[in-house]
Design an enzyme around this catalytic site. Sequence first.
Site, PDB file in Angstrom:
ATOM      1  N   ARG A 101       0.826  -1.207   0.000  1.00 30.76           N
ATOM      2  CA  ARG A 101       0.000   0.000   0.000  1.00 30.76           C
ATOM      3  C   ARG A 101       0.860   1.257   0.000  1.00 30.76           C
ATOM      4  O   ARG A 101       0.538   2.257  -0.651  1.00 30.76           O
ATOM      5  CB  ARG A 101      -0.949  -0.017   1.212  1.00 30.76           C
ATOM      6  CG  ARG A 101      -2.130   0.932   1.072  1.00 30.76           C
ATOM      7  CD  ARG A 101      -1.873   2.304   1.664  1.00 30.76           C
ATOM      8  NE  ARG A 101      -1.312   2.169   2.982  1.00 30.76           N
ATOM      9  CZ  ARG A 101      -0.358   2.977   3.450  1.00 30.76           C
ATOM     10  NH1 ARG A 101       0.117   3.956   2.703  1.00 30.76           N
ATOM     11  NH2 ARG A 101       0.122   2.806   4.665  1.00 30.76           N
ATOM     12  N   PHE A 114       8.843  10.851  -3.341  1.00 32.65           N
ATOM     13  CA  PHE A 114       8.439  12.146  -2.807  1.00 32.65           C
ATOM     14  C   PHE A 114       9.453  12.564  -1.754  1.00 32.65           C
ATOM     15  O   PHE A 114       9.475  12.029  -0.649  1.00 32.65           O
ATOM     16  CB  PHE A 114       7.043  12.004  -2.191  1.00 32.65           C
ATOM     17  CG  PHE A 114       6.351  13.296  -1.836  1.00 32.65           C
ATOM     18  CD1 PHE A 114       5.687  14.039  -2.795  1.00 32.65           C
ATOM     19  CD2 PHE A 114       6.325  13.740  -0.520  1.00 32.65           C
ATOM     20  CE1 PHE A 114       5.018  15.206  -2.455  1.00 32.65           C
ATOM     21  CE2 PHE A 114       5.662  14.895  -0.172  1.00 32.65           C
ATOM     22  CZ  PHE A 114       5.011  15.635  -1.138  1.00 32.65           C
ATOM     23  N   GLY A 115      10.322  13.500  -2.119  1.00 30.15           N
ATOM     24  CA  GLY A 115      11.415  13.901  -1.241  1.00 30.15           C
ATOM     25  C   GLY A 115      11.062  15.092  -0.370  1.00 30.15           C
ATOM     26  O   GLY A 115      11.322  16.242  -0.747  1.00 30.15           O
ATOM     27  N   THR A 142      10.778  14.560   3.691  1.00 37.76           N
ATOM     28  CA  THR A 142      11.384  14.319   4.995  1.00 37.76           C
ATOM     29  C   THR A 142      12.895  14.393   4.923  1.00 37.76           C
ATOM     30  O   THR A 142      13.516  13.880   3.988  1.00 37.76           O
ATOM     31  CB  THR A 142      10.957  12.939   5.527  1.00 37.76           C
ATOM     32  OG1 THR A 142       9.538  12.900   5.629  1.00 37.76           O
ATOM     33  CG2 THR A 142      11.568  12.657   6.882  1.00 37.76           C
ATOM     34  N   SER A 150       8.971  16.051  11.458  1.00 43.09           N
ATOM     35  CA  SER A 150       7.664  16.650  11.738  1.00 43.09           C
ATOM     36  C   SER A 150       7.634  18.158  11.509  1.00 43.09           C
ATOM     37  O   SER A 150       6.608  18.786  11.740  1.00 43.09           O
ATOM     38  CB  SER A 150       7.248  16.343  13.186  1.00 43.09           C
ATOM     39  OG  SER A 150       7.023  14.959  13.351  1.00 43.09           O
ATOM     40  N   ARG A 165      -2.371  10.464   3.571  1.00 43.21           N
ATOM     41  CA  ARG A 165      -2.952  10.129   4.873  1.00 43.21           C
ATOM     42  C   ARG A 165      -4.345   9.545   4.716  1.00 43.21           C
ATOM     43  O   ARG A 165      -4.740   8.655   5.477  1.00 43.21           O
ATOM     44  CB  ARG A 165      -3.003  11.388   5.745  1.00 43.21           C
ATOM     45  CG  ARG A 165      -1.652  11.859   6.234  1.00 43.21           C
ATOM     46  CD  ARG A 165      -1.714  13.269   6.792  1.00 43.21           C
ATOM     47  NE  ARG A 165      -0.415  13.695   7.290  1.00 43.21           N
ATOM     48  CZ  ARG A 165      -0.083  14.954   7.559  1.00 43.21           C
ATOM     49  NH1 ARG A 165      -0.998  15.915   7.359  1.00 43.21           N
ATOM     50  NH2 ARG A 165       1.101  15.249   8.004  1.00 43.21           N
ATOM     51  N   GLU A 194       3.741   9.868   7.593  1.00 47.53           N
ATOM     52  CA  GLU A 194       2.655  10.759   7.151  1.00 47.53           C
ATOM     53  C   GLU A 194       2.035  11.499   8.339  1.00 47.53           C
ATOM     54  O   GLU A 194       0.838  11.707   8.408  1.00 47.53           O
ATOM     55  CB  GLU A 194       1.561   9.970   6.403  1.00 47.53           C
ATOM     56  CG  GLU A 194       2.049   9.009   5.351  1.00 47.53           C
ATOM     57  CD  GLU A 194       2.710   9.689   4.168  1.00 47.53           C
ATOM     58  OE1 GLU A 194       2.796  10.922   4.165  1.00 47.53           O
ATOM     59  OE2 GLU A 194       3.145   8.978   3.263  1.00 47.53           O
TER      60      GLU A 194
END
Length: 383
Positions: free
Chosen positions: A89, A128-129, A131, A137, A242, A362
């Site tokens: 997933r 998807f860069g 973090t 956070s 999310r 996420e």
Amino acid sequence: MDVLRIDDRLTDEERMVRDTVRTFVMERVVPHVPEWFEDGTFPVRELAPELGKLGLLGMHLEGYGCAGMSAVAYGVACRELEAADSGLRSFVSVQGSLSMTAIHRYGSEEQKERWLPRMAAGEALGCFGLTEPDRGSDPGDMLTRARRDGSDWILNGAKMWITNGSVADVAVVWAQTDEGIRGFLVPKDTPGFTTGDIHRKMSLRASVTSELVLEDVRVPADAMLPGAQGLRGPLGCLSEARYGIVWGAIGAGRSCYEAAVAYAKTREQFGRPIGAFQLTQEKLAWMEVALGQAGLTALHIGRLKDEGSVTPQQISFGKLASVRAALDVARQARTVLGANGITLEYPVIRHMNNLESVLTYEGTQEVHLLTLGKAVTGLDAFR
């Protein structure tokens, strides 16, 4: 075992998606995923075209070879994919809800035409860069920088914990600029752009997780996503991902629950199946309640999303509730299976380990709690 019969509320099309994805994972993934998990491998290049053929990559997007299906249909697909494994997933989420959504929502027409049809077919992969090693956070404080050099951009920085990173044909990289945070499309063969896989994981082992390093990476002006400026761009994509987790975690929990029920009916102790004992039935009943409540929440949020009225706070509510419910179910299921619960002969310990990662990616549990706290009080506890 769905006492509330939640799936009776699905449309015929949504049930068709459910059955199609469930059949696919039972035939192509479930028999092999314990071995992939144990070996720390994931045959992404083999599975991606098959997922594309089923219309699962970017399935909620319109045009450019995407299926254009409802939010609930996408959620149901995520549930069935994660019932096999969270890594599966995660791949579909990163491909469709993060990488493809960024291009679809914020890209130029040329960028969309170049990448989206091939990504929808599974012929090209994305990552998807966002973090960074010390900026999980708080992406607004990212250290990756992009500066102008004539008509080009020069990118420097590092991204961490990037699903699909080393196998992606294109990376959506977010960087600080003098104009604020902007997104850039960086093809894998761009000089100065390198990747390295993260090993020795005890969670999401059937998934490619990488570090991205950008050292004086030069990209042309048309590599920038023109429609995204500031944190609203990447955060909008994160809301899409999310949402998939709201449904996906329920699939992982359901798999653990089904294993526990089947085991409780056949494992005998003191002359009868352990499912006949009150304490075991109490555990199974609470699992049913937890998954039923999470399922109703997911369906409600999905209908709101299809109406165009869902809010980020509602998605935070769903992500927090679903993952906590699934993790609680997995832990309880492990106790029902006893020592068998820690082996890969059953799916429980694999899902339980995976959900420990789902709990924090996420948006960590704490971030979603504070998002809800702000919604309740009107007071921002982040800063």
